[in-house]
Scaffold this motif. Structure first.
Motif, mmCIF file in Angstrom:
data_model
loop_
_atom_site.group_PDB
_atom_site.id
_atom_site.type_symbol
_atom_site.label_atom_id
_atom_site.label_comp_id
_atom_site.label_asym_id
_atom_site.label_seq_id
_atom_site.Cartn_x
_atom_site.Cartn_y
_atom_site.Cartn_z
ATOM 1 N N ARG A 124 0.991 -1.158 0.009
ATOM 2 C CA ARG A 124 -0.088 0.017 0.061
ATOM 3 C C ARG A 124 0.996 1.146 -0.061
ATOM 4 O O ARG A 124 0.695 2.196 -1.012
ATOM 5 C CB ARG A 124 -0.959 -0.166 1.382
ATOM 6 N N ASP A 125 1.712 1.216 0.842
ATOM 7 C CA ASP A 125 2.621 2.526 1.064
ATOM 8 C C ASP A 125 3.520 2.881 -0.139
ATOM 9 O O ASP A 125 3.726 3.720 -0.802
ATOM 10 C CB ASP A 125 3.432 2.462 2.432
ATOM 11 N N THR A 126 3.822 1.853 -0.825
ATOM 12 C CA THR A 126 4.813 1.816 -2.137
ATOM 13 C C THR A 126 3.693 2.435 -3.292
ATOM 14 O O THR A 126 4.169 3.190 -3.832
ATOM 15 C CB THR A 126 5.496 0.113 -2.435
ATOM 16 N N LEU A 127 2.634 1.678 -3.350
ATOM 17 C CA LEU A 127 2.020 2.104 -4.597
ATOM 18 C C LEU A 127 1.187 3.594 -4.489
ATOM 19 O O LEU A 127 1.431 4.341 -5.446
ATOM 20 C CB LEU A 127 0.792 1.308 -4.717
ATOM 21 N N PHE A 128 1.018 3.910 -3.158
ATOM 22 C CA PHE A 128 0.558 5.406 -3.088
ATOM 23 C C PHE A 128 1.727 6.426 -3.231
ATOM 24 O O PHE A 128 1.247 7.422 -3.499
ATOM 25 C CB PHE A 128 -0.243 5.510 -1.624
ATOM 26 N N THR A 129 2.796 6.064 -2.627
ATOM 27 C CA THR A 129 4.179 6.828 -2.879
ATOM 28 C C THR A 129 4.091 7.004 -4.214
ATOM 29 O O THR A 129 4.401 8.246 -4.778
ATOM 30 C CB THR A 129 5.313 6.205 -2.194
ATOM 31 N N PHE A 130 4.129 6.098 -5.148
ATOM 32 C CA PHE A 130 4.429 6.364 -6.666
ATOM 33 C C PHE A 130 3.328 7.257 -7.266
ATOM 34 O O PHE A 130 3.633 7.998 -8.070
ATOM 35 C CB PHE A 130 4.712 4.924 -7.321
ATOM 36 N N ALA A 131 2.232 6.996 -6.797
ATOM 37 C CA ALA A 131 0.907 7.341 -7.400
ATOM 38 C C ALA A 131 0.928 8.776 -7.017
ATOM 39 O O ALA A 131 0.378 9.557 -7.987
ATOM 40 C CB ALA A 131 -0.500 6.610 -7.205
ATOM 41 N N ALA A 132 1.339 9.393 -5.992
ATOM 42 C CA ALA A 132 1.146 10.596 -5.656
ATOM 43 C C ALA A 132 2.364 11.487 -6.292
ATOM 44 O O ALA A 132 2.061 12.769 -6.382
ATOM 45 C CB ALA A 132 1.155 10.772 -3.795
ATOM 46 N N ASP A 133 3.340 10.847 -6.647
ATOM 47 C CA ASP A 133 4.383 11.679 -7.343
ATOM 48 C C ASP A 133 3.972 12.025 -8.836
ATOM 49 O O ASP A 133 3.958 11.240 -9.573
ATOM 50 C CB ASP A 133 5.698 10.773 -7.342
ATOM 51 N N PRO A 134 3.908 13.369 -9.195
ATOM 52 C CA PRO A 134 3.604 13.706 -10.390
ATOM 53 C C PRO A 134 4.533 13.265 -11.772
ATOM 54 O O PRO A 134 4.051 13.017 -12.783
ATOM 55 C CB PRO A 134 3.727 15.378 -10.416
ATOM 56 N N LYS A 135 5.579 12.902 -11.205
ATOM 57 C CA LYS A 135 6.543 12.048 -12.207
ATOM 58 C C LYS A 135 6.249 10.868 -12.685
ATOM 59 O O LYS A 135 6.295 10.690 -13.798
ATOM 60 C CB LYS A 135 8.001 12.081 -11.414
ATOM 61 N N HIS A 136 5.484 10.395 -11.839
ATOM 62 C CA HIS A 136 4.899 9.108 -12.199
ATOM 63 C C HIS A 136 3.415 8.913 -12.662
ATOM 64 O O HIS A 136 2.930 8.380 -13.703
ATOM 65 C CB HIS A 136 4.853 8.000 -11.152
#
Length: 389
Positions: A124-136
């Protein structure tokens, strides 16, 4: 529907007592083995049906309804699929798999609740971290996660199957497609590194909070291993996504259809060798070893193995997935379909149709209660005898 020639229950009947004596499984393991052994036998009682036209009768023994039972998952799986179809977004979906390395297997066996909860949390923390990043992506995502703890040979292999929409909603509420027109979500190598770090940090905290001594060099060994994150090809039609996920959601460690032979000493079963071109192979294990491996995948009571996150969680999905309404604009309340309806609509047969004449309907004419254990029968008999005299 084809009935398998052999069942996991046969192994338990042959060698369950010997396995319990030699391996001393946990109490809830023994409870599951007992449930599987009794499933659809006279021990659980039955319904007696009779045809309204020709008078044909049949006995339907009750199911154990245990989530680890190979015979009790079909209707639950189809009912779950019917329920999930209303939650689909009109977008593409992706399938990902997050796997724990073998070095953590001893801890998974000893502390399954802690280790498997950490797996859910780290993903959960991994996917939400990437999703919140505008670069990704820069958007709010959601997904459904299903825990599996086994490999094809019943060895311990904890991993999460993830079904995730190929994008998310940005801060303005607009849909944002994942990269490559939704063909992949995030780079898997970067996901692997962050996933490993998230799990390591969570494990350090959990071990300290619960006062568990950390195995020597464990964290170093964890960081040296390659943590596998596998992204499968995109899934097209959203309804096929749910059918696809349904296969994973209610799968157990081994199905009865994979059993080739069961004797009073050995079990032979089919398995797929993923390391050698997905070849179909056979393996033979002693009954007690087979049951030992099977018990490694019995989840603790109350542990939730299917979880919904983000915009697909129960709390938030109403924001993005409007509930269906009737012709008067009123929201249609979902109802749990009866098992007879599931059989007719999803499994292709009518359980109430007489198998003898084909025109009559099978009606319940009697119910036999579960048979109590022999010691309770003896006690009841003694009490009646004392009363009689």
């Amino acid at each position: 529907m084809n009935t398998p020639a052999f069942e996991v229950a046969d192994v338990i009947r042959y060698s369950g007592d010997e396995f319990i004596r030699k391996c001393k499984p946990l109490g809830y393991h023994k409870g599951v083995l007992t449930a599987l052994k009794q499933c659809r036998t006279e021990a659980l009682g039955c319904h007696i049906y009779q045809c309204s036209d020709c008078g044909h009768t049949r006995i339907a023994y009750h199911s154990c309804r245990n989530r680890h039972c190979p015979k009790c998952q079909q209707v639950d799986k189809e009912r779950w699929i019917m329920d999930r179809e209303a939650d689909l977004l009109p977008v593409g979906y992706l399938h990902m798999v997050f796997t724990l390395p073998e070095v953590l297997n001893p801890l998974c066996l000893k502390y399954p609740v802690m280790m498997y909860n950490l797996l859910f949390h780290a993903v959960r923390d991994t996917l939400f971290t990437f999703a919140a990043d505008p670069k990704h992506l820069g958007a709010d995502i959601g997904y459904v996660a299903v825990l599996h703890s086994w490999g094809q040979t019943l060895a311990l292999h904890p991993h999460l199957h993830i079904i995730v929409p190929a994008g998310g909603f940005n801060i303005k509420g607009h849909w944002v497609n994942a990269r490559g027109d939704g063909n992949f979500l995030f780079p898997v190598k970067a996901l692997s590194s962050v996933f490993r770090a998230k799990y390591r940090d969570g494990l350090k905290t959990a071990l300290a909070e619960q006062g568990i001594q950390r195995p020597r060099d464990l964290l170093e060994q964890m960081m040296l291993r390659n943590w596998v994150v596998y992204a499968k090809e995109p899934l097209g039609d959203p309804r096929k996504v749910i059918e696809y996920l349904g296969r994973y959601a209610h799968r157990i460690a081994i199905s009865n259809h994979r059993l080739i032979n069961v004797t009073d000493t050995n079990v032979t079963f089919r398995y797929k060798d993923y390391r050698h071109g997905n070849l179909q192979k056979e393996m033979t294990l002693g009954n007690t070893e087979f049951l030992r491996r099977f018990c490694m995948h019995i989840l603790p009571p109350g542990f939730v193995k299917i979880r919904h996150y983000g915009i697909l969680s129960s709390r938030r999905k109403a924001e993005y997935i409007p509930k269906p309404k009737d012709e008067n604009g009123q929201k249609i309340a979902r109802s749990k379909p009866a098992w007879q309806q599931v059989c007719r609509e999803r499994l292709g047969f009518d359980p109430e149709k007489c198998p003898c004449c084909g025109s009559g309907r099978m009606k319940v004419i009697g119910i036999v209660d579960p048979r109590p254990p022999p010691d309770q029968l003896l006690l009841a008999w003694n009490q009646r005898s004392e009363t009689r005299f």
